[in-house]
Design an enzyme around this catalytic site. Structure first.
Site, short mmCIF file in Angstrom:
data_model
loop_
_atom_site.label_atom_id
_atom_site.label_comp_id
_atom_site.label_asym_id
_atom_site.label_seq_id
_atom_site.Cartn_x
_atom_site.Cartn_y
_atom_site.Cartn_z
N HIS A 290 0.82 -1.23 0.00
CA HIS A 290 0.00 0.00 0.00
C HIS A 290 0.84 1.27 0.00
O HIS A 290 0.35 2.35 -0.29
CB HIS A 290 -1.03 -0.01 1.15
CG HIS A 290 -0.52 0.40 2.48
ND1 HIS A 290 -0.24 -0.49 3.50
CD2 HIS A 290 -0.25 1.62 2.99
CE1 HIS A 290 0.17 0.17 4.56
NE2 HIS A 290 0.18 1.46 4.27
N ASP A 335 -0.55 -7.45 1.62
CA ASP A 335 0.04 -6.10 1.64
C ASP A 335 1.56 -6.22 1.76
O ASP A 335 2.14 -5.98 2.82
CB ASP A 335 -0.57 -5.32 2.82
CG ASP A 335 -0.22 -3.85 2.77
OD1 ASP A 335 0.35 -3.40 1.76
OD2 ASP A 335 -0.51 -3.15 3.76
N SER A 431 3.99 2.36 8.28
CA SER A 431 3.65 1.34 7.30
C SER A 431 4.86 0.87 6.52
O SER A 431 5.76 1.67 6.20
CB SER A 431 2.66 1.88 6.28
OG SER A 431 1.38 1.79 6.83
N1 ARG Z 1 -1.51 2.35 7.20
C1 ARG Z 1 -0.67 3.13 8.04
C2 ARG Z 1 0.44 3.81 7.21
O1 ARG Z 1 0.25 4.01 6.04
C3 ARG Z 1 -0.08 2.40 9.19
C4 ARG Z 1 -1.09 1.69 9.99
C5 ARG Z 1 -0.63 1.10 11.22
N2 ARG Z 1 -1.64 1.36 12.15
C6 ARG Z 1 -1.69 0.83 13.34
N3 ARG Z 1 -2.62 1.24 14.12
N4 ARG Z 1 -0.83 -0.05 13.68
O2 ARG Z 1 1.44 4.26 7.71
#
Ligand code: ARG
Length: 480
Positions: A290, A335, A431
């Site tokens: 992503h 992912d 992420s």
């Molecule tokens: N999707 C998020 C990003 O693009 C990170 C998500 C992690 N979230 C969590 N609560 N552990 O950085």
């Protein structure tokens, strides 16, 4: 230098003592003078007879009084004590000035048959066997008289032999810098040979096959580079186990350079840090698919290593991006992505690759794992320039799929980690970054930061891509 310094200090109290002795006399004299001041004489007080000739005698007597046997004894004692302390401090400095000594040990083991999987350093067989050998080495040296001198050992290679197998390993010691590598080598050999004779060891070592070669830190580092997941400080000492439970969200800044040497920051030219990534070889990074939703063009990305985004320790550009073919943005399934650097990075204490776990490895629930990243520390907060880390615990998929948690959204390629009460978690910007597990000081990448509902909320732990599930996919794309 050190010695001179202390000599001076040792002499100082003596000098001071004689100084104050003079002061004492001076005070005494002035006191006497006041008593016989001319004003009082003028005031018709009958002066006491005091001849100038008497005076040196009085002083002589006082001197004699001052140097009575008890004082002399105390004074001598004090000097002896000061000299003793000085010598103590000097030796302390000399002894404490330890230096690392590295050796390459090679020997045959005759009671174990070589298995083909020993050739693969990430195989369960290699890992288990090398831990056994490393444990044996530390038992041998820790129990010996110079026990505190042994730091650690690492198996470098297991190879086949008609009689069993050959073992190649590095041994690390700390000895006073004044000792010579040859002297130490003899001591190490003596300890080893003695334990071969007297101890019940799990491995039968063929004594005549044993060779020990002194190597320098560069050679040692090069040898260790054949292994993944090893952390070192800049002085080549192994890093202590991480134990942070405090406050990514409620984590802490990483204390040391080299603590998470596989951590990378993926930056979009013109927009800065977007995601984390983990180095798995000299050229390959593993990250989340992503991360490339906005932009899949490798020429638009740069990668940095080191504990700060600016200044970076090392910087590279990207040559290739491989997204998992079945990545689904709606469900966050698969992912995972690979990114290849245009030019390789050399491993050092600051940049190092993490180990990939064998696909068969399963961590039980509540295992301690660490997540690191430059992400925000509150939901929708800014990127952090300094790398942060947090200790979290694995959560079983059953619990994570409960109605009150993620209600069935967790698939076999995902792994939950965090705490049911919330508080500690990865967040936006983390992420693609690593979730790692420490197995006997070797670090394995078990998860990739993927998603979560907000950050650090109760019953909403972090969801990670389960790396073991993609072990074959990674091998098929990279050969690693
Ligand atoms: N999707 C998020 C990003 O693009 C990170 C998500 C992690 N979230 C969590 N609560 N552990 O950085």
């Amino acid at each position: 230098m050190v010695y001179l310094f202390f000599q001076q200090r040792a002499l100082q109290p003596m000098y001071q003592a004689s100084q104050s002795f003079h002061n004492l006399q001076l005070l005494d004299n002035s006191h006497k003078c006041a008593k016989y001041s001319p004003m009082r004489r003028n005031g018709k007080t009958k002066p006491v007879e005091f001849s100038e000739v008497d005076y040196p005698q009085v002083e002589y007597q006082r001197r004699q009084q001052f140097w009575d046997p008890i004082r002399l004894a105390l004074f001598t004692l004090a000097i002896v004590a000061i000299i003793g302390i000085a010598i103590g401090i000097v030796t302390h400095f000399v002894v404490e000035d330890d230096r690392s000594f590295y050796y390459l040990a090679s020997f045959k083991v005759t009671n174990i048959k070589y298995k083909e999987n020993y050739g693969m350093k990430s195989s369960r067989e290699f890992i288990e066997r090398s831990h056994q050998i490393e444990r044996m080495m530390s038992r041998i040296f820790r129990r010996s008289s110079g026990g505190g001198r042994f730091i650690k050992s690492h198996v470098i290679r297991l190879s086949p032999d008609e009689q069993g197998m050959n073992i190649l390993m590095v041994l690390m010691f700390r000895y006073p810098s004044t000792d010579s590598a040859e002297q130490i080598k003899k001591r190490i050999e003596r300890i080893l040979y003695q334990s071969l004779k007297t101890k019940q060891l799990p491995l039968t070592i063929n004594k005549s096959s044993f060779t020990l070669t002194s190597i320098d830190s560069k050679k040692m580092r090069n040898l260790l580079n054949s292994r993944c997941g090893i952390r070192m400080t800049s002085s080549n000492m192994p890093l202590p186990a991480s134990s942070s439970t405090e406050r990514i969200v409620q984590g802490r800044e990483t204390a040391m350079e080299g603590e998470w040497p596989w951590q990378a920051s993926l930056q979009l030219i013109g927009s800065g840090h977007q995601c984390g990534a983990s180095l798995i070889s000299n050229t390959w990074l593993l990250t989340a698919a992503h991360c490339f939703r906005k932009n899949k063009d490798p020429s638009q990305w740069i990668v940095t290593f080191g504990t700060t985004i600016t200044p970076p320790a090392v910087q590279r550009s990207l040559g290739k991006i491989i997204l998992h073919e079945n990545y689904h943005r709606e469900t966050n399934e698969n992912d995972i992505a690979l990114a290849q650097l245009t030019t390789r990075v050399e491993f050092s204490n600051i940049v190092q690759r993490v180990c990939l776990p064998d696909s068969s490895i399963k961590l039980p629930p509540k295992t301690s794992v660490f997540v690191t990243g430059f992400g925000s520390i509150v939901d929708d907060g800014p990127t952090q320039n300094k790398l942060r880390q947090a200790r979290v615990e694995t959560i079983s998929t059953d619990v994570c799929n409960r109605k009150d948690v993620y209600d069935g959204l967790i698939t076999s390629g995902m792994l939950c980690a965090g705490f049911m009460e919330g508080k500690v978690d990865a967040c936006k910007g983390d992420s693609g970054g690593p979730l790692v597990y420490d197995n006997h000081d070797i670090w394995y990448l078990v998860g990739i930061v993927s998603w979560g509902q907000s950050c650090a909320l109760p019953k909403k732990p972090g969801v990670y891509t389960r790396v073991t599930q993609y072990r074959e996919w990674i091998a098929s794309k990279t050969g690693i």
